[in-house]
Motif scaffolding. Structure first.
Motif, PDB file in Angstrom:
ATOM      1  N   GLU A   1      -3.707  12.267  -0.217  1.00  0.00           N
ATOM      2  CA  GLU A   1      -3.130  11.178   0.574  1.00  0.00           C
ATOM      3  C   GLU A   1      -3.986  10.870   1.804  1.00  0.00           C
ATOM      4  O   GLU A   1      -4.299   9.710   2.094  1.00  0.00           O
ATOM      5  CB  GLU A   1      -1.721  11.540   1.024  1.00  0.00           C
TER       6      GLU A   1
ATOM      7  N   ASN B   1      -7.173  11.578   2.542  1.00  0.00           N
ATOM      8  CA  ASN B   1      -8.583  11.215   2.379  1.00  0.00           C
ATOM      9  C   ASN B   1      -8.829  10.063   1.415  1.00  0.00           C
ATOM     10  O   ASN B   1      -9.915   9.473   1.438  1.00  0.00           O
ATOM     11  CB  ASN B   1      -9.392  12.430   1.904  1.00  0.00           C
ATOM     12  N   PHE B   2      -7.837   9.747   0.591  1.00  0.00           N
ATOM     13  CA  PHE B   2      -8.068   8.683  -0.392  1.00  0.00           C
ATOM     14  C   PHE B   2      -6.943   7.655  -0.434  1.00  0.00           C
ATOM     15  O   PHE B   2      -7.183   6.464  -0.204  1.00  0.00           O
ATOM     16  CB  PHE B   2      -8.264   9.293  -1.789  1.00  0.00           C
ATOM     17  N   LEU B   3      -5.712   8.084  -0.696  1.00  0.00           N
ATOM     18  CA  LEU B   3      -4.628   7.125  -0.947  1.00  0.00           C
ATOM     19  C   LEU B   3      -4.341   6.254   0.276  1.00  0.00           C
ATOM     20  O   LEU B   3      -4.411   5.018   0.195  1.00  0.00           O
ATOM     21  CB  LEU B   3      -3.367   7.878  -1.377  1.00  0.00           C
ATOM     22  N   SER B   4      -3.994   6.887   1.404  1.00  0.00           N
ATOM     23  CA  SER B   4      -3.654   6.091   2.589  1.00  0.00           C
ATOM     24  C   SER B   4      -4.823   5.270   3.118  1.00  0.00           C
ATOM     25  O   SER B   4      -4.658   4.083   3.424  1.00  0.00           O
ATOM     26  CB  SER B   4      -3.097   7.002   3.688  1.00  0.00           C
ATOM     27  N   PRO B   5      -6.048   5.840   3.248  1.00  0.00           N
ATOM     28  CA  PRO B   5      -7.167   4.997   3.717  1.00  0.00           C
ATOM     29  C   PRO B   5      -7.483   3.834   2.790  1.00  0.00           C
ATOM     30  O   PRO B   5      -7.799   2.735   3.252  1.00  0.00           O
ATOM     31  CB  PRO B   5      -8.338   5.988   3.790  1.00  0.00           C
ATOM     32  N   LYS B   6      -7.404   4.050   1.477  1.00  0.00           N
ATOM     33  CA  LYS B   6      -7.774   2.999   0.529  1.00  0.00           C
ATOM     34  C   LYS B   6      -6.655   1.979   0.316  1.00  0.00           C
ATOM     35  O   LYS B   6      -6.910   0.773   0.203  1.00  0.00           O
ATOM     36  CB  LYS B   6      -8.148   3.618  -0.820  1.00  0.00           C
ATOM     37  N   LEU B   7      -5.403   2.460   0.238  1.00  0.00           N
ATOM     38  CA  LEU B   7      -4.291   1.579  -0.117  1.00  0.00           C
ATOM     39  C   LEU B   7      -3.579   0.977   1.082  1.00  0.00           C
ATOM     40  O   LEU B   7      -3.042  -0.123   1.006  1.00  0.00           O
ATOM     41  CB  LEU B   7      -3.275   2.342  -0.984  1.00  0.00           C
TER      42      LEU B   7
ATOM     43  N   GLY C   1       0.807  -1.208   0.000  1.00  0.00           N
ATOM     44  CA  GLY C   1       0.000   0.000   0.000  1.00  0.00           C
ATOM     45  C   GLY C   1       0.841   1.259   0.000  1.00  0.00           C
ATOM     46  O   GLY C   1       0.591   2.195  -0.772  1.00  0.00           O
TER      47      GLY C   1
ATOM     48  N   GLY D   1      -4.792   1.665   4.784  1.00  0.00           N
ATOM     49  CA  GLY D   1      -5.828   1.311   5.747  1.00  0.00           C
ATOM     50  C   GLY D   1      -5.339   1.345   7.182  1.00  0.00           C
ATOM     51  O   GLY D   1      -4.183   1.673   7.476  1.00  0.00           O
TER      52      GLY D   1
END
Length: 360
Positions: free
Chosen positions: A291, A293-299, A213, A301
């Motif tokens: 990062e 709001n999208f990248l870190s939470p989605k990739l 991730g 977690g």
């Protein structure tokens, strides 16, 4: 009195761990191609598994994935490295001039604080001399480091290893991954095999969740920052963006270093047209929003369970002990240690040592 079986097992596994650490330390100079091959194989194994499900043999799937990975790596290197090296060389050469310009823009903003604290303002000549001195020290240190490494032959060995040994290691590890895992599983002590398998599954989930991730996060941020800073007209925007993205796996450090470099360059380049500085700041704000709001939470977690301070400590400790090889293995080792520590803490809370004899 004879030695208890439990104490004997602890002594045995302690000796094994010590021997492994000693071996890693002794062979540190030649481990890099093999560690990189293991990391790449770990990343690519899910792709091979998917191709197997598409009814390709393990060997054929490994061959296809390895060839495509090598071609992609060569293509990326050929496309990015020439302009990247040119920008890096120009940035190093021009760094003192840009530092002086940036400080000249910042100095009037700090004037009220300077007057309140009673500090004398540095002259432009002093700033330029200081910047040139630090740039010279940096180049001398880098040159000395490169020379020392080259004298030992480590640089040549690692370069040749990365070019020729890493693809071979990656291929064989990918092809024999399941056999290797089965062989390791067959050597587990029988009375603790189930516990070790459980810890291994949790460790694999933590490592995969973070490593795969975070690699995608770094790649996405580096691409976003590099393209965004270049589009707003920032000089050396590609280099600064790629640096910020590449070190984003270190919590807070990548963003801070990239923002300082980008805004410093913007202050040296754009004023009196301040809109350029605003555009650079907006690029980093958008990157952080993307990062967070999208990248870190989605990739990545929340399942990883690695605290940012623990990650930074692991990276520093690994780099100090084993150099760049230690940096590569620092996060996986930290993830495994985190899983083991949480397991023993849970066991401790179930024991009489925690509950006390009156609560038994």
């Amino acid at each position: 009195m004879g030695q208890s079986p439990a104490l004997g097992r602890w002594l045995f596994w302690g000796a094994v761990a010590a021997a492994v650490l000693l071996l890693l330390w002794l062979l540190n100079d030649i481990l890099l191609p093999f560690v990189v091959g293991m990391v790449v194989a770990y990343f690519l194994d899910p792709v091979v598994v998917r191709l197997e499900r598409a009814r390709l043999s393990r060997t054929m799937a490994t061959t296809v994935v390895t060839i495509l990975a090598v071609l992609a790596a060569v293509g990326i290197v050929m496309a990015i490295l020439p302009p990247l090296f040119g920008q890096i060389q120009s940035l190093i050469t021009s760094a003192p001039e840009y530092i002086v310009k940036a400080m000249g823009r910042i100095q009037p903003l700090l004037e009220p604080l300077r007057n309140r604290l009673g500090f004398d303002p540095p002259s432009i000549h002093d700033l330029q001399a200081e910047a040139t001195q630090w740039a010279g020290k940096g180049l001398a240190f880098a040159g000395g480091l490169v020379g020392a490494v080259a004298e030992r032959g480590v640089a040549i060995i690692n370069l040749l290893g990365l070019l020729f040994i890493t693809p071979v290691v990656t291929f064989y590890l990918l092809r024999d991954w399941e056999k290797l895992m089965a062989a390791i599983d067959g050597t587990l002590p029988l009375d603790h095999a189930d516990t070790i398998r459980k810890l291994a599954r949790e460790s694999n989930a933590a490592i995969a969740g973070y490593m795969r991730g975070q690699a995608l996060v770094c790649l996405s941020l580096g691409t976003f920052y590099g393209i965004g800073l270049t589009l707003v007209g920032l000089q050396f925007g590609l280099v600064i963006g790629l640096i910020a993205g590449a070190i984003s796996f270190i919590p807070f450090v990548g963003t801070f270093v990239g923002a300082v470099m980008a805004l410093g360059m913007a202050l040296a380049q754009f004023p009196p047209e301040w809109m350029g500085v605003v555009k650079v700041a907006v690029v980093f704000l958008l990157g952080q929003t993307l990062e967070g709001n999208f990248l870190s939470p989605k990739l990545v977690g929340d399942r990883v369970g690695l605290h940012p301070v623990w990650i930074m400590f692991a990276l520093l400790a690994g780099g100090s002990l084993f150099g760049f090889t230690g940096v590569l293995i620092a996060v996986p080792v930290a993830a495994v240690l985190g899983v083991i520590v949480r397991h023993f803490v849970a066991r401790y809370r179930e024991s009489d040592l925690y509950r006390g004899s009156s609560n038994g």
